[in-house]
Design an enzyme around this catalytic site. Structure first.
Site, PDB file in Angstrom:
ATOM      1  N   HIS A  75      -3.756   2.211  -4.758  1.00 14.63           N
ATOM      2  CA  HIS A  75      -2.985   1.072  -5.346  1.00 14.63           C
ATOM      3  C   HIS A  75      -4.281   0.247  -6.034  1.00 14.63           C
ATOM      4  O   HIS A  75      -3.995  -1.209  -5.963  1.00 14.63           O
ATOM      5  CB  HIS A  75      -2.166   0.004  -4.308  1.00 14.63           C
ATOM      6  CG  HIS A  75      -1.254   0.741  -3.800  1.00 14.63           C
ATOM      7  ND1 HIS A  75       0.074   0.658  -4.184  1.00 14.63           N
ATOM      8  CD2 HIS A  75      -1.090   1.793  -2.738  1.00 14.63           C
ATOM      9  CE1 HIS A  75       0.941   1.357  -3.840  1.00 14.63           C
ATOM     10  NE2 HIS A  75       0.473   1.976  -2.726  1.00 14.63           N
ATOM     11  N   ASN A 148       7.087  -0.622  -1.803  1.00 13.95           N
ATOM     12  CA  ASN A 148       7.022   0.197  -3.000  1.00 13.95           C
ATOM     13  C   ASN A 148       8.356  -0.137  -3.529  1.00 13.95           C
ATOM     14  O   ASN A 148       9.189  -0.643  -3.230  1.00 13.95           O
ATOM     15  CB  ASN A 148       7.002   1.717  -2.799  1.00 13.95           C
ATOM     16  CG  ASN A 148       5.487   2.199  -2.262  1.00 13.95           C
ATOM     17  OD1 ASN A 148       4.496   1.147  -2.563  1.00 13.95           O
ATOM     18  ND2 ASN A 148       5.315   3.022  -1.644  1.00 13.95           N
ATOM     19  N   PHE A 161      -1.726  10.823   5.801  1.00 16.70           N
ATOM     20  CA  PHE A 161      -1.771   9.909   4.717  1.00 16.70           C
ATOM     21  C   PHE A 161      -3.002  10.294   3.702  1.00 16.70           C
ATOM     22  O   PHE A 161      -3.174  10.602   2.570  1.00 16.70           O
ATOM     23  CB  PHE A 161      -1.855   8.497   4.993  1.00 16.70           C
ATOM     24  CG  PHE A 161      -1.720   7.776   3.670  1.00 16.70           C
ATOM     25  CD1 PHE A 161      -0.796   7.335   2.907  1.00 16.70           C
ATOM     26  CD2 PHE A 161      -3.080   6.527   3.392  1.00 16.70           C
ATOM     27  CE1 PHE A 161      -0.783   6.641   1.713  1.00 16.70           C
ATOM     28  CE2 PHE A 161      -2.869   6.086   2.262  1.00 16.70           C
ATOM     29  CZ  PHE A 161      -1.976   5.913   1.426  1.00 16.70           C
TER      30      PHE A 161
HETATM   31 FE1  HDD Z   1      -0.263   1.765   1.871  1.00 16.86          FE
HETATM   32  C1  HDD Z   1      -2.447  -0.429  -0.034  1.00 16.86           C
HETATM   33  C2  HDD Z   1       2.257   0.413   0.116  1.00 16.86           C
HETATM   34  C3  HDD Z   1       1.775   3.878   3.523  1.00 16.86           C
HETATM   35  C4  HDD Z   1      -2.926   2.747   3.683  1.00 16.86           C
HETATM   36  N1  HDD Z   1      -0.096   0.400   0.525  1.00 16.86           N
HETATM   37  C5  HDD Z   1      -0.980  -0.275  -0.258  1.00 16.86           C
HETATM   38  C6  HDD Z   1      -0.627  -1.427  -1.255  1.00 16.86           C
HETATM   39  C7  HDD Z   1       0.812  -1.088  -1.182  1.00 16.86           C
HETATM   40  C8  HDD Z   1       0.876   0.014  -0.140  1.00 16.86           C
HETATM   41  C9  HDD Z   1       1.853  -1.851  -2.002  1.00 16.86           C
HETATM   42  C10 HDD Z   1      -1.351  -2.345  -2.034  1.00 16.86           C
HETATM   43  C11 HDD Z   1      -1.266  -3.580  -1.606  1.00 16.86           C
HETATM   44  C12 HDD Z   1      -1.997  -4.427  -2.496  1.00 16.86           C
HETATM   45  O1  HDD Z   1      -1.294  -4.851  -3.547  1.00 16.86           O
HETATM   46  O2  HDD Z   1      -3.008  -4.940  -2.108  1.00 16.86           O
HETATM   47  N2  HDD Z   1       1.582   2.355   1.693  1.00 16.86           N
HETATM   48  C13 HDD Z   1       2.378   1.391   1.017  1.00 16.86           C
HETATM   49  C14 HDD Z   1       3.727   1.928   1.591  1.00 16.86           C
HETATM   50  C15 HDD Z   1       3.672   2.738   2.464  1.00 16.86           C
HETATM   51  C16 HDD Z   1       2.258   3.072   2.674  1.00 16.86           C
HETATM   52  C17 HDD Z   1       5.071   1.450   0.924  1.00 16.86           C
HETATM   53  C18 HDD Z   1       4.664   3.554   3.374  1.00 16.86           C
HETATM   54  C19 HDD Z   1       5.774   3.299   3.326  1.00 16.86           C
HETATM   55  N3  HDD Z   1      -0.506   3.179   3.058  1.00 16.86           N
HETATM   56  C20 HDD Z   1       0.284   4.085   3.882  1.00 16.86           C
HETATM   57  C21 HDD Z   1      -0.093   4.661   4.910  1.00 16.86           C
HETATM   58  C22 HDD Z   1      -1.741   4.424   5.064  1.00 16.86           C
HETATM   59  C23 HDD Z   1      -1.762   3.334   3.781  1.00 16.86           C
HETATM   60  C24 HDD Z   1       0.379   5.712   5.820  1.00 16.86           C
HETATM   61  C25 HDD Z   1      -2.641   4.760   5.808  1.00 16.86           C
HETATM   62  C26 HDD Z   1      -2.518   5.378   7.104  1.00 16.86           C
HETATM   63  N4  HDD Z   1      -2.509   1.537   1.730  1.00 16.86           N
HETATM   64  C27 HDD Z   1      -3.291   1.991   2.620  1.00 16.86           C
HETATM   65  C28 HDD Z   1      -4.727   1.218   2.320  1.00 16.86           C
HETATM   66  C29 HDD Z   1      -4.526   0.331   1.487  1.00 16.86           C
HETATM   67  C30 HDD Z   1      -2.996   0.530   0.907  1.00 16.86           C
HETATM   68  C31 HDD Z   1      -5.790   2.370   2.278  1.00 16.86           C
HETATM   69  C32 HDD Z   1      -5.343   0.323   0.268  1.00 16.86           C
HETATM   70  C33 HDD Z   1      -5.700  -1.113  -0.218  1.00 16.86           C
HETATM   71  C34 HDD Z   1      -5.332  -1.664   1.115  1.00 16.86           C
HETATM   72  O3  HDD Z   1      -4.509  -1.063   1.849  1.00 16.86           O
HETATM   73  O4  HDD Z   1      -5.360  -2.780   1.439  1.00 16.86           O
HETATM   74  O5  HDD Z   1      -5.101   0.765   3.505  1.00 16.86           O
END
Ligand code: HDD
Length: 710
Positions: A75, A148, A161
């Site tokens: 993202h 999402n 993931f």
């Molecule tokens: Fe995630 C960012 C949505 C599963 C790990 N995720 C991130 C963002 C969104 C989502 C919208 C951007 C937030 C922003 O604008 O700063 N992610 C989801 C949704 C998931 C999902 C809807 C499942 C229902 N994500 C998910 C899993 C993991 C992550 C299973 C890790 C085990 N996601 C992350 C992250 C991020 C992230 C790596 C990258 C930047 C952040 O968190 O702040 O930790």
């Protein structure tokens, strides 16, 4: 606070104190020293070497050298805006959260929309899931709903993931492709993890290429809990429904938009807010009673399943309005940190294993991204309420905690900060009874990987189905490994035979009769497709209307971009009638001419040109209007791109209206043979044109449109 359309929320007041405005100010160093030269370094003589002494040079360059931070691991590409949430009706029977019970409140929000796979500088129209993250600055603490634009996720357990993301990101040996899932490693993974197939078919649908961030739904995805005053729990899924409806572009447009304006979505969001056309979404909830937890054919804890709206209707409870653009992209949009673990009393988690893993990941990632456990002190991340605890120090501590004690319990600090009583709104976790063995496995109740992708596909309109077939054909066509493509064809056939057949034809392959079963654990246990066939007993519906964009809202042309093709001598009478009608409906009318500057109409008035034809493309507009005026049309005909402009709009099933001599331009395009098309308007009243634009596209034209060589 009085309920009003306002840009002044409690959070915006809080942010104000950190804003810096250089207007009428003198330039200084970071120490407040006034600077009178920022162009020349300090040298030994006019042509001499630069002196180490030059602290002004060092301060400026050192800051510059360190001004990048790691982009989000997923993202990374995103845009955000400020706004507020208002509750229509209290849902206190389900939740005690202030945001869900107090209809007088204006809760400040900051919402960030993103693509998933691409880097920070990638193009907006990638075929991808869109992130839909909302930070609610509530009076009881910050609540982040990090969702999402699709109601389900790729995988069921957070443990997978990193594998999912490694497969979709550019391949590690060559760092190709950027912001695209159409490559071998992604489909290798997908075809060996059948749990991904549901989300994957959504990504093949038009949902993955939205017309605007303002025209897409948002979903919290996981089943959460709502907790009321009595401590009772209800399961809940959160939905965001855009007031402008859910609309998408075609893949051909997406590819071209990425070249014509890589910031298409970002610009659209920004411009709409600047124009006072505030994006709005209603918040809806699907509520399931505790005792109904097991009444579905799928597990509520499985994030690859949605609850069909036909089974549990969405109850609309409030509205989010985005009405202020950020002041500074880095300070706000880049530094905002969303954590699914940020909840408030009245909302709680479930044991969804994806959610549980997320609760760890998001805090962790901010440490490398923002660099310090004090990331919550960054202005955009600060809650609106007071923060007091015994956490201390760390990089970039911004607060000055007073007193001798930083531990609990203490007597030397008067026992403070003291613990909150329940009557003061303390948070307490829902007391769920757990009696189980510690076990590393996947629940049998998560096994069905095929019913819901099939339900989704069945629910689509014919034009949407065709787009899905084309999307798979494109994506798999970009893969080079035959074994991966065949495996995908076999799996798609388990969802829908005809769909797979169409894709197979496009790929020049046959659907294999069978695929290799896993030889051992090393290939991945999930590759055992038999295990994941739909169970015999089904209560799935034949179709769920809410899954198709054909049933969305089609009642507005607000913010739609209308290209008006003009040159000197265009008919003012035609133009002003149409412009008035379009602007009354809040559409954006843009003059496109052979050159920039101004054009003169047949009533000798000068009109500002919005874009010279060379600098713009038809794909950036929703509809075309060509007023009459013989000299003007003759000039437009001299420029081949105007014909291309019209042909492309026709190809993309857009409405086209012409008046009087405007028809001569049509006669030189592909449209000449299709003047009876239902959304081509020749000398018709603006109303018909407006109605057609509000329908978004004329998909009945798709077959003919496919023949347009544009
Ligand atoms: Fe995630 C960012 C949505 C599963 C790990 N995720 C991130 C963002 C969104 C989502 C919208 C951007 C937030 C922003 O604008 O700063 N992610 C989801 C949704 C998931 C999902 C809807 C499942 C229902 N994500 C998910 C899993 C993991 C992550 C299973 C890790 C085990 N996601 C992350 C992250 C991020 C992230 C790596 C990258 C930047 C952040 O968190 O702040 O930790």
């Amino acid at each position: 606070m009085a309920k009003q359309k306002t840009t002044t929320t409690e959070k915006s007041k809080d942010l104000k104190q950190f804003e810096k405005d250089a207007e009428n100010q003198v330039m200084t160093t970071n120490q407040g020293l006034k600077v009178n030269d920022t162009n020349n370094s300090l040298k030994a003589g006019e042509r001499g070497s630069t002196l180490l002494e030059d602290f002004l040079l060092r301060e400026k360059i050192t800051h510059f050298d360190h001004e990048r931070i790691p982009e989000r691991i997923v993202h990374a590409r995103g845009s955000a805006a400020h706004g507020y949430f208002e509750l229509y009706n209290s849902i206190e029977k389900y939740s005690k959260a202030g945001i869900f019970t107090d209809t007088k409140r204006i809760t400040p929000v900051f919402a960030r929309f993103s693509t998933v796979a691409g880097s920070k500088g990638s193009a907006d129209l990638a075929r991808d899931v869109r992130g839909f993250a909302v930070k609610f600055y509530t009076q009881e603490g910050t609540w982040d709903l990090v969702g999402n634009n699709m109601p389900i996720f790729f995988i069921q357990d957070a443990m997978k993931f990193p594998d999912l993301i490694h497969s979709v990101k550019p391949e590690p040996n060559k760092e190709i492709p950027q912001a695209a899932s159409a490559h071998d490693t992604f489909y290798d993974f997908i075809s060996r993890s059948t749990e991904t197939l549901h989300n994957q078919i959504w990504v093949m649908s038009d949902r993955a290429i939205p017309r605007s961030l303002r025209m897409m739904e948002g979903f919290g995805i996981h089943t959460f809990r709502l907790i009321n005053e009595k401590g009772e729990s209800h399961f809940v899924k959160f939905h965001w429904k855009p007031l402008l409806g859910v609309h998408s572009v075609t893949w051909d447009e997406a590819v071209k938009i990425n070249g014509a304006d890589a910031d298409f979505h970002r610009r659209d969001l920004w411009d709409a807010i600047e124009a006072g056309q505030y994006p709005e979404w209603e918040l809806g909830i699907q509520v399931v009673a505790e005792e109904d937890e097991h009444k579905f054919e799928f597990d509520l804890l499985d994030p690859t399943k949605l609850i069909p709206e036909e089974l549990v209707p969405v109850e609309i409870i409030g509205k989010m309005t985005l009405n202020r653009n950020p002041e500074n992209f880095f300070a706000e949009t880049e530094q905002v940190a969303f954590l699914p673990g940020h909840i408030v009393p009245g909302i709680d988690f479930t044991n969804d294993p994806l959610l549980q893993g997320r609760l760890f990941s998001y805090r962790d990632t901010q440490l490398s991204r923002l660099g310090s456990p004090n990331f919550h002190q960054i202005p955009i991340n600060r809650p609106i309420g007071e923060v007091h605890n015994n956490q201390r120090d760390g990089h970039m501590q911004m607060d000055i905690p007073k007193g001798q004690t930083a531990y609990f319990p203490n007597s030397l600090g008067g026992g403070c900060p003291h613990l909150a009583k329940m009557s003061e709104g303390a948070f307490t976790s829902y007391e769920e009874r757990v009696d189980a063995k510690k076990i590393r496995t996947r629940s049998e109740s998560f096994n069905d990987h095929f019913s819901q992708p099939a339900l989704f596909y069945r629910s689509l309109a014919d034009w949407e189905k065709q787009h899905v077939a084309e999307a798979y054909t494109f994506e798999l066509g970009k893969c080079t490994q035959k074994s991966v493509k065949e495996r995908m064809l076999w799996l798609i056939a388990q969802i829908d035979k005809d769909l797979s057949q169409k894709v197979a034809e496009g790929l020049g392959l046959n659907i294999p009769d069978t695929i290799e079963q896993p030889i051992n654990q090393a290939i991945g246990a999930d590759a055992d497709v038999k295990k994941h066939q739909p169970p015999k007993k089904k209560n799935y519906l034949d179709k769920d209307k809410a899954l198709s964009q054909a049933h969305t809202k089609f009642n507005s042309i607000a913010t739609r971009q209308i290209a008006v093709l003009v040159s000197d001598g265009f008919s003012m009478k035609d133009f002003s009638t149409m412009k008035k009608a379009l602007e009354k409906e809040n559409a954006m009318v843009k003059l496109i001419a052979p050159h920039g500057g101004t054009v003169v109409c047949d009533e000798h008035m000068e009109h500002q040109v919005d874009a010279a034809i060379m600098t713009t493309e038809s794909v950036l507009f929703d509809a075309i209007y060509i007023p009459g005026g013989k000299t003007a049309i003759d000039k437009l005909l001299e420029e081949a791109k105007f014909k291309k402009f019209v042909n492309e709009a026709f190809k993309h099933c857009k409405a086209i209206a012409v008046d009087n001599e405007g028809e001569h331009l049509l006669d030189k395009t592909f449209v000449a043979d299709y003047k009876d098309d239902k959304t081509v308007f020749i000398n018709k009243k603006p109303k018909a044109f407006i109605d057609a634009i509000s329908k978004h596209r004329n998909w009945d034209r798709m077959e003919i449109a496919a023949q347009v060589p544009a």
